[in-house]
Design a protein around this motif. Structure first.
Motif, PDB file in Angstrom:
ATOM      1  N   THR A 115       0.836  -1.211   0.000  1.00  0.00           N
ATOM      2  CA  THR A 115       0.000   0.000   0.000  1.00  0.00           C
ATOM      3  C   THR A 115       0.870   1.261   0.000  1.00  0.00           C
ATOM      4  O   THR A 115       0.585   2.221  -0.727  1.00  0.00           O
ATOM      5  CB  THR A 115      -0.939  -0.021   1.225  1.00  0.00           C
ATOM      6  OG1 THR A 115      -1.734  -1.206   1.166  1.00  0.00           O
ATOM      7  CG2 THR A 115      -1.845   1.201   1.234  1.00  0.00           C
TER       8      THR A 115
ATOM      9  N   TYR B 229       2.328   1.619  -3.400  1.00  0.00           N
ATOM     10  CA  TYR B 229       1.318   2.159  -4.334  1.00  0.00           C
ATOM     11  C   TYR B 229       1.284   3.687  -4.225  1.00  0.00           C
ATOM     12  O   TYR B 229       1.210   4.394  -5.226  1.00  0.00           O
ATOM     13  CB  TYR B 229      -0.076   1.640  -3.964  1.00  0.00           C
ATOM     14  CG  TYR B 229      -0.462   0.254  -4.444  1.00  0.00           C
ATOM     15  CD1 TYR B 229      -0.227  -0.162  -5.757  1.00  0.00           C
ATOM     16  CD2 TYR B 229      -1.145  -0.622  -3.596  1.00  0.00           C
ATOM     17  CE1 TYR B 229      -0.637  -1.413  -6.196  1.00  0.00           C
ATOM     18  CE2 TYR B 229      -1.570  -1.880  -4.025  1.00  0.00           C
ATOM     19  CZ  TYR B 229      -1.310  -2.268  -5.335  1.00  0.00           C
ATOM     20  OH  TYR B 229      -1.725  -3.499  -5.759  1.00  0.00           O
TER      21      TYR B 229
ATOM     22  N   VAL C  86       6.339  -2.034  -6.350  1.00  0.00           N
ATOM     23  CA  VAL C  86       4.928  -2.437  -6.448  1.00  0.00           C
ATOM     24  C   VAL C  86       4.818  -3.773  -7.172  1.00  0.00           C
ATOM     25  O   VAL C  86       4.169  -4.717  -6.684  1.00  0.00           O
ATOM     26  CB  VAL C  86       4.090  -1.363  -7.188  1.00  0.00           C
ATOM     27  CG1 VAL C  86       2.722  -1.915  -7.561  1.00  0.00           C
ATOM     28  CG2 VAL C  86       3.935  -0.108  -6.323  1.00  0.00           C
TER      29      VAL C  86
ATOM     30  N   SER D  96      -4.802  -1.432  -5.352  1.00  0.00           N
ATOM     31  CA  SER D  96      -4.368  -0.091  -4.988  1.00  0.00           C
ATOM     32  C   SER D  96      -5.562   0.743  -4.516  1.00  0.00           C
ATOM     33  O   SER D  96      -6.623   0.740  -5.152  1.00  0.00           O
ATOM     34  CB  SER D  96      -3.730   0.608  -6.190  1.00  0.00           C
ATOM     35  OG  SER D  96      -3.410   1.945  -5.850  1.00  0.00           O
TER      36      SER D  96
END
Lengths: 291, 238
Positions: free
Chosen positions: A74, A77, A114, A128
């Motif tokens: 996360t 992202y 990512v 995402s």
């Protein structure tokens, strides 16, 4: 590591290994996809998740490890979205060619992180979130509104994200100890975030914009709890990323003047050690950017 | 592990353990601990010689702390010399940075000395004798190249040591401490790389944008050039 040899070795003790893998077509497909684009370094992880899928529930990838990697994903992202967004913006175009090259490099690194974490997590990877990079939780009018037009604000944001990333990974390391390959991979990302932070800080020092007078010179390392950022609209939130960095005691050892070395001042003592952030602290910091 | 074993014997022993065919049941049991299997598989390639004589780093977490202490001794000694005898043409900015890094590395060294003395006073390694004869301290090129080598080595050493730290007792705390230091080493590494060639702060990362990790044996084989004292790392966790 020779992957083919390992599969052959497994076949000797479990002749049905290929069946197991084949009947779990998803697992095999995932692995085949991965091996095409992910370098050897991540294969232990990819192979591990393939085996876990093939052999069912006795997964070494515990919920804690999965949750931790998804937390890391996360953050990646967010970083990737930020660098992707500023590339080519009006503020960005005022940067020197060398700075733009560096930002492109960092952008590519974050996007690679990512991809790497998504590959490692496979089907367990979270999607995402939608980001509001103005820090307005979806309003688009948060305290960083206008960042696309200001290179100084972009660099201030970049530094905050990188330094926060370093602290976030550090805080999560103990949660990955049950899985040596994942722990090592996370550490290998952690140090890259620190490299990014170091360079962004050098870029900010050279630009000499939005740095509080009392916190100069801005160093590649974190001095006390200095953000090195003067940005009143979001100052309180920015400061959260640096709170706690001022400690000068490590494992009950006072670092100031240690060993009779008077040059190790409180500033030097704090710079010598980066401090972790808890997951909750990190989520508070990034919350304004997540819709 | 007996310290009297020769390194070749040790390597052979390790390989035997890995190559030895295991039963199907044992294998299926293993899969539940995939990471252990993979860690073993990943270690198949031969490590450089681990000296079984000399200063013994010891075993367990204290061994890892001594290992870090050894590396910090090396870095601190290097930057102490750099600050004492700056290379010709050093800029004010470079002097500031070299002094800062010297301060950090001395802090790291003294921290480990104090922490190991507190945790295991009988196990701490002595001060190591360094050998900097291959470094030209008057030359910016030589000093920065060595600094880069040391910083990158430090990053890979800590990255590789993380998984060797125990998961119980003080282990997680030690892991966090190692994490607190490695990111500072990485900040140094990026800066030094930038001083040598601007923009190369993360040029060493792989296709996944990951830094790398080295085993203690790999690290000490490289660091050995600069450390006169013989180091025995054979009892470290693996």
């Amino acid at each position: 590591m020779n992957l083919q040899n390992i599969i052959s070795e497994i076949e000797k003790v479990d002749p049905e290994v290929y069946d197991r893998l084949d009947t779990r077509r998803k697992a095999m497909k995932k692995f085949a996809n991965l091996s095409g684009k992910v370098a050897l370094a991540s294969l232990p992880i990819a192979f591990g998740s393939m085996l876990n899928t093939a052999y069912g529930k006795t997964s070494s990838v515990t919920d804690l490890v999965t949750d931790t990697l998804n937390f890391a994903l996360t953050l990646e992202y967010l970083e990737a979205a930020f660098y992707n967004k500023i590339a080519g913006s009006a503020g960005y175009l005022t940067a020197s060619a060398a700075d733009q090259t560096a930002l492109t490099k960092i952008k590519n690194d974050e996007n690679a992180h990512v991809a790497f974490l998504k590959g490692a997590l496979g089907a367990a990877a979270v999607a995402s979130p939608t980001f509001d990079l103005t820090g307005g939780k979806g309003s688009g009018t948060g305290p960083f509104a206008g960042y696309l037009a200001s290179y100084a604000v972009q660099l201030a944001m970049a530094q905050t994200f990188e330094d926060t990333g370093v602290r976030a990974y550090k805080g999560q390391a103990p949660n990955l100890q049950s899985s040596r390959p994942y722990l090592t991979a996370a550490l290998e990302i952690h140090s890259v975030e620190a490299r990014h932070a170091s360079h962004i800080r050098q870029m900010r020092r050279a630009l000499d914009a939005a740095i509080p007078a009392g916190q100069k010179p801005l160093k590649p390392w974190i001095t006390l709890n200095y953000s090195g950022i003067d940005y009143p609209p979001a100052q309180a939130n920015i400061n959260l990323s640096f709170a706690g960095e001022e400690v000068t005691t490590q494992a009950t050892v006072n670092i100031i003047g240690i060993g009779g070395n008077s040059f190790i001042t409180d500033k030097a003592a704090s710079e010598s050690f980066d401090e972790p952030l808890t997951k909750a602290q990190v989520l508070t910091i990034v919350d304004p950017f997540i819709v | 592990m007996q310290t009297t074993k020769t390194s070749d014997d040790q390597i052979a022993l390790n390989e035997e353990r890995i190559i030895q065919p295991f039963s199907r049941r044992r294998f299926l049991g293993y899969v539940g601990a995939t990471s252990a299997l993979l860690a073993t598989a990943a270690s198949c390639k031969k490590d450089p010689i681990v000296n079984n004589t000399g200063v013994d780093l010891g075993s367990g977490d204290v061994g890892i702390l001594n290992y870090a202490y050894a590396l910090e001794q090396l870095e601190a000694a290097f930057y102490t010399q750099v600050v004492l005898t700056p290379y010709s043409g050093i800029s004010a900015l470079e002097t500031e940075y070299m002094t800062d890094i010297r301060n950090h590395e001395v802090a790291h060294r003294e921290f480990f000395k104090a922490a190991i003395t507190a945790a295991a006073p009988s196990s701490i390694i002595p001060g190591l004798e360094v050998n900097f004869s291959s470094i030209d301290f008057t030359s910016r090129t030589s000093v920065l190249a060595t600094a880069k080598a040391f910083e990158d080595l430090g990053v890979t050493a800590y990255n590789g040591a993380g998984q060797l730290i125990s998961t119980t007792g003080n282990g997680p705390t030690y892991l966090t401490l190692a994490g607190k230091i490695v990111s500072v080493e990485a900040r140094h590494a990026a800066l030094i790389a930038d001083l040598i060639a601007p923009g190369t702060f993360a040029a060493t990362v792989d296709a996944n944008a990951l830094d790398s990790a080295r085993t203690p044996a790999q690290v000490l084989a490289i660091a050995g050039t600069y450390i006169k004292t013989q180091i025995n790392a054979s009892n470290l966790p693996s």
